[in-house]
Write a protein that holds these residues in place. Structure first.
Motif, PDB file in Angstrom:
ATOM      1  N   ARG A  89       0.832  -1.257  -0.116  1.00  0.00           N
ATOM      2  CA  ARG A  89      -0.017   0.028  -0.072  1.00  0.00           C
ATOM      3  C   ARG A  89       0.937   1.326  -0.032  1.00  0.00           C
ATOM      4  NH1 ARG A  89      -5.188  -1.182   1.886  1.00  0.00           N
ATOM      5  NH2 ARG A  89      -5.770  -3.250   1.215  1.00  0.00           N
ATOM      6  N   ILE A  90       2.014   1.195   0.800  1.00  0.00           N
ATOM      7  CA  ILE A  90       2.880   2.180   0.742  1.00  0.00           C
ATOM      8  C   ILE A  90       3.380   2.421  -0.590  1.00  0.00           C
ATOM      9  CG2 ILE A  90       5.045   3.246   1.750  1.00  0.00           C
ATOM     10  CD1 ILE A  90       4.482   1.822   4.288  1.00  0.00           C
ATOM     11  N   ALA A  91       3.814   1.522  -1.166  1.00  0.00           N
ATOM     12  CA  ALA A  91       4.306   1.668  -2.738  1.00  0.00           C
ATOM     13  C   ALA A  91       3.310   2.242  -3.747  1.00  0.00           C
ATOM     14  CB  ALA A  91       5.063   0.345  -3.078  1.00  0.00           C
ATOM     15  N   ASN A  92       1.934   1.796  -3.337  1.00  0.00           N
ATOM     16  CA  ASN A  92       0.968   2.324  -4.270  1.00  0.00           C
ATOM     17  C   ASN A  92       0.673   3.684  -3.791  1.00  0.00           C
ATOM     18  OD1 ASN A  92       1.032   0.193  -5.877  1.00  0.00           O
ATOM     19  ND2 ASN A  92      -0.418  -0.987  -4.655  1.00  0.00           N
ATOM     20  N   GLU A 124       9.639   7.920   0.798  1.00  0.00           N
ATOM     21  CA  GLU A 124      10.900   8.588   0.806  1.00  0.00           C
ATOM     22  C   GLU A 124      12.076   7.952   1.526  1.00  0.00           C
ATOM     23  OE1 GLU A 124      10.337  12.441   2.010  1.00  0.00           O
ATOM     24  OE2 GLU A 124       8.573  13.022   0.489  1.00  0.00           O
ATOM     25  N   ALA A 125      11.825   6.914   2.465  1.00  0.00           N
ATOM     26  CA  ALA A 125      12.713   6.313   3.302  1.00  0.00           C
ATOM     27  C   ALA A 125      13.530   5.119   2.284  1.00  0.00           C
ATOM     28  CB  ALA A 125      12.146   5.589   4.537  1.00  0.00           C
ATOM     29  N   PHE A 155      12.848  -6.401  -6.289  1.00  0.00           N
ATOM     30  CA  PHE A 155      13.731  -6.686  -7.231  1.00  0.00           C
ATOM     31  C   PHE A 155      13.285  -6.883  -8.657  1.00  0.00           C
ATOM     32  CE2 PHE A 155      15.981  -9.941 -10.171  1.00  0.00           C
ATOM     33  CZ  PHE A 155      17.393  -9.563  -9.686  1.00  0.00           C
ATOM     34  N   MET A 156      11.955  -6.841  -8.880  1.00  0.00           N
ATOM     35  CA  MET A 156      11.221  -7.251  -9.928  1.00  0.00           C
ATOM     36  C   MET A 156      10.663  -5.991 -10.537  1.00  0.00           C
ATOM     37  SD  MET A 156      12.012 -10.256 -10.761  1.00  0.00           S
ATOM     38  CE  MET A 156      10.733 -10.323 -12.356  1.00  0.00           C
ATOM     39  N   ASP A 157      10.835  -4.692  -9.577  1.00  0.00           N
ATOM     40  CA  ASP A 157      10.274  -3.450 -10.316  1.00  0.00           C
ATOM     41  C   ASP A 157      11.190  -3.090 -11.462  1.00  0.00           C
ATOM     42  OD1 ASP A 157       8.156  -3.367  -8.296  1.00  0.00           O
ATOM     43  OD2 ASP A 157       9.435  -2.077  -6.933  1.00  0.00           O
ATOM     44  N   SER A 158      10.385  -2.227 -12.148  1.00  0.00           N
ATOM     45  CA  SER A 158      11.055  -1.713 -13.483  1.00  0.00           C
ATOM     46  C   SER A 158      11.741  -0.506 -13.081  1.00  0.00           C
ATOM     47  CB  SER A 158      10.096  -1.621 -14.499  1.00  0.00           C
ATOM     48  OG  SER A 158       9.229  -0.478 -14.213  1.00  0.00           O
ATOM     49  N   ALA A 159      12.637  -0.047 -13.951  1.00  0.00           N
ATOM     50  CA  ALA A 159      13.155   1.359 -13.820  1.00  0.00           C
ATOM     51  C   ALA A 159      12.502   2.506 -13.709  1.00  0.00           C
ATOM     52  CB  ALA A 159      14.277   1.386 -14.781  1.00  0.00           C
ATOM     53  N   ALA A 160      11.109   2.507 -14.406  1.00  0.00           N
ATOM     54  CA  ALA A 160      10.032   3.724 -14.444  1.00  0.00           C
ATOM     55  C   ALA A 160       9.463   3.611 -12.952  1.00  0.00           C
ATOM     56  CB  ALA A 160       8.993   3.365 -15.480  1.00  0.00           C
ATOM     57  N   GLU A 161       9.125   2.416 -12.515  1.00  0.00           N
ATOM     58  CA  GLU A 161       8.482   2.408 -11.357  1.00  0.00           C
ATOM     59  C   GLU A 161       9.631   2.792 -10.118  1.00  0.00           C
ATOM     60  OE1 GLU A 161       5.483  -1.576 -11.913  1.00  0.00           O
ATOM     61  OE2 GLU A 161       7.378  -1.695 -11.271  1.00  0.00           O
ATOM     62  N   LEU A 162      10.619   2.235 -10.116  1.00  0.00           N
ATOM     63  CA  LEU A 162      11.691   2.926  -9.199  1.00  0.00           C
ATOM     64  C   LEU A 162      11.950   4.283  -9.285  1.00  0.00           C
ATOM     65  CD1 LEU A 162      14.032  -0.101  -9.322  1.00  0.00           C
ATOM     66  CD2 LEU A 162      12.514   0.416  -7.456  1.00  0.00           C
ATOM     67  N   GLN A 163      11.898   4.871 -10.691  1.00  0.00           N
ATOM     68  CA  GLN A 163      12.072   6.259 -10.632  1.00  0.00           C
ATOM     69  C   GLN A 163      10.991   6.943  -9.937  1.00  0.00           C
ATOM     70  OE1 GLN A 163      12.114   7.608 -14.914  1.00  0.00           O
ATOM     71  NE2 GLN A 163      12.918   9.485 -14.374  1.00  0.00           N
ATOM     72  N   GLU A 164       9.775   6.796  -9.726  1.00  0.00           N
ATOM     73  CA  GLU A 164       8.722   7.380  -9.382  1.00  0.00           C
ATOM     74  C   GLU A 164       8.899   7.123  -7.645  1.00  0.00           C
ATOM     75  OE1 GLU A 164       4.982   5.194 -10.044  1.00  0.00           O
ATOM     76  OE2 GLU A 164       5.002   5.827 -12.167  1.00  0.00           O
ATOM     77  N   LEU A 165       9.712   6.205  -7.111  1.00  0.00           N
ATOM     78  CA  LEU A 165      10.057   6.110  -5.712  1.00  0.00           C
ATOM     79  C   LEU A 165      11.380   6.875  -5.509  1.00  0.00           C
ATOM     80  CD1 LEU A 165       9.212   2.467  -5.028  1.00  0.00           C
ATOM     81  CD2 LEU A 165       7.862   4.477  -4.244  1.00  0.00           C
ATOM     82  N   GLY A 166      11.932   7.492  -6.578  1.00  0.00           N
ATOM     83  CA  GLY A 166      13.254   8.414  -6.346  1.00  0.00           C
ATOM     84  C   GLY A 166      14.226   7.367  -6.285  1.00  0.00           C
ATOM     85  N   ALA A 167      14.289   6.188  -6.941  1.00  0.00           N
ATOM     86  CA  ALA A 167      15.717   5.216  -6.702  1.00  0.00           C
ATOM     87  C   ALA A 167      15.992   4.925  -8.131  1.00  0.00           C
ATOM     88  CB  ALA A 167      15.457   4.019  -5.982  1.00  0.00           C
ATOM     89  N   ASN A 168      17.215   4.275  -8.330  1.00  0.00           N
ATOM     90  CA  ASN A 168      17.658   3.840  -9.755  1.00  0.00           C
ATOM     91  C   ASN A 168      17.523   2.045  -9.417  1.00  0.00           C
ATOM     92  OD1 ASN A 168      20.451   2.932  -9.038  1.00  0.00           O
ATOM     93  ND2 ASN A 168      20.460   4.939  -8.544  1.00  0.00           N
TER      94      ASN A 168
END
Length: 361
Positions: free
Chosen positions: A123-126, A143-144, A155-168
């Motif tokens: 839920r936090i991710a969404n 943000e943490a 591990f299975m998240d895409s680069a676009a999904e991780l970019q929304e969380l502020g990570a690479n």
């Protein structure tokens, strides 16, 4: 699912929020350490509550090990009658007070909390409030980051999904792989410690083979499913594995299974401290065996040159011995012949010649 786990959502999120308030003082509200340590503290609270179930698990595992020979005998006796076999098994469990499911109780009891935490982090991710986690807390948790990986990332998240969380992608992959390996390794060493130190070595049973198989199967299962776990869940599972390893180590050291390696080591320590009272006959037998080993003399070690010289002298000594035996036999034979000849002469001299009639007159 939400209606069933709704109370658990509230309980788990409330515990996390309370610890987050505590850790936010030194680390800050959006710090990965504050949220990560909150998850670790959640594990500790749950595992402390499960200690009674863990004790039951240890006792049940021991009872199952002790019952393996009797269970195998029942299976052999009623191998053609499955119903009678099941009835006899249940009767055996009832007589001994053993519950086969007790060994799974800690895992079963943790499962609802594990699922709940997974859903909370999802839920936090969404970016969705859950339980007592309002929108502000959800944004803070998003943000943490733990070593550059958001606690809601997988591990299975895409680069676009991780970019929304502020990570690479690279940071998340490295952190999740390391944590999955640590999680699997801790699971392996926990099971290996149980197999190598706390299993009765005098009894070879199918139960031991099953435990040995699980020692290799469980880490693989955790590694396969771990790629879909959020970082926060990996923190949760790694912490609970480390707790289990330490807790099991403590129990094995304090109360090992009779006949196991840990039991033998504990007996030796108590014996060295003089806290173990032994049977006088057993002590006397051990002392006699020790004295016998001390009196036993080992042959002196020879160099290669000494062994070669000994091998050369051996045929010569053997030949001399044979010659001496032959000469002795010849002397004995000559002596016997001389003895018989002398005896014959003595008999010849000892006989009187018959007198003639004239001489008698």
């Amino acid at each position: 699912m939400d209606s069933i786990l709704g109370p658990l959502y509230t309980a788990v999120s409330w515990i996390i929020v309370q610890f987050h308030k505590l850790y936010s003082i030194p680390f800050g509200e959006s710090s990965g350490w504050a949220w990560g340590l909150s998850i670790v503290s959640l594990v500790i609270v749950i595992r402390i509550a499960l200690i009674p179930l863990f004790v039951k698990q240890i006792k049940s595992t021991r009872n199952m090990q002790a019952l393996q020979p009797r269970m195998k005998a029942i299976q052999e006796r009623y191998k053609n009658d499955k119903q009678r076999q099941s009835e006899e098994m249940m009767k055996l469990y009832k007589e001994t007070g053993t519950n086969p499911l007790s060994s799974c109780l800690p895992i079963l009891a943790q499962s609802p909390f594990f699922i709940t935490l997974y859903q909370v982090l999802n839920r936090i991710a969404n970016d969705t409030p859950v339980g007592v986690l309002n929108q502000d807390l959800v944004d803070s948790a998003r943000e943490a980051k733990i070593f550059g990986a958001p606690i809601a990332a997988t591990f299975m998240d895409s680069a676009a999904e991780l970019q929304e969380l502020g990570a690479n992608l690279a940071d998340v992959r490295v952190v999740t792989v390391v944590m999955i390996l640590m999680m699997s390794a801790s699971q392996f060493f926990t099971q290996r410690q149980l197999m190598t130190k706390n299993v009765d070595l005098t009894a070879k049973t199918p139960f031991m083979q099953q435990q040995k198989m699980l020692m290799y199967v469980f880490p693989v299962i955790f590694a396969v499913f771990g790629i879909n776990f959020p970082v926060g869940v990996l923190v949760y599972w790694l912490t609970t594995n480390v707790w289990t390893l330490g807790q099991q180590m403590y129990v094995i050291k304090r109360n090992p299974t009779p006949g196991s390696l840990a039991f033998q080591q504990r007996q030796e320590k108590l014996r060295a401290k003089g806290k173990l009272k032994e049977d006088p006959a057993e002590v006397e037998a051990k002392q006699a065996a020790h004295e016998a080993r001390a009196r036993r003399t080992q042959p002196k070690r020879q160099t290669k040159a000494q062994r070669a010289a000994g091998a050369q002298h051996t045929p010569q000594k053997s030949a001399d011995s044979d010659a001496q035996k032959t000469a002795g036999a010849e002397r004995k034979s000559v002596g016997e012949q001389n003895g018989r000849s002398s005896h014959g002469k003595q008999q010849a001299h000892g006989k009187k010649k018959p007198q003639s009639a004239k001489t008698k007159k």
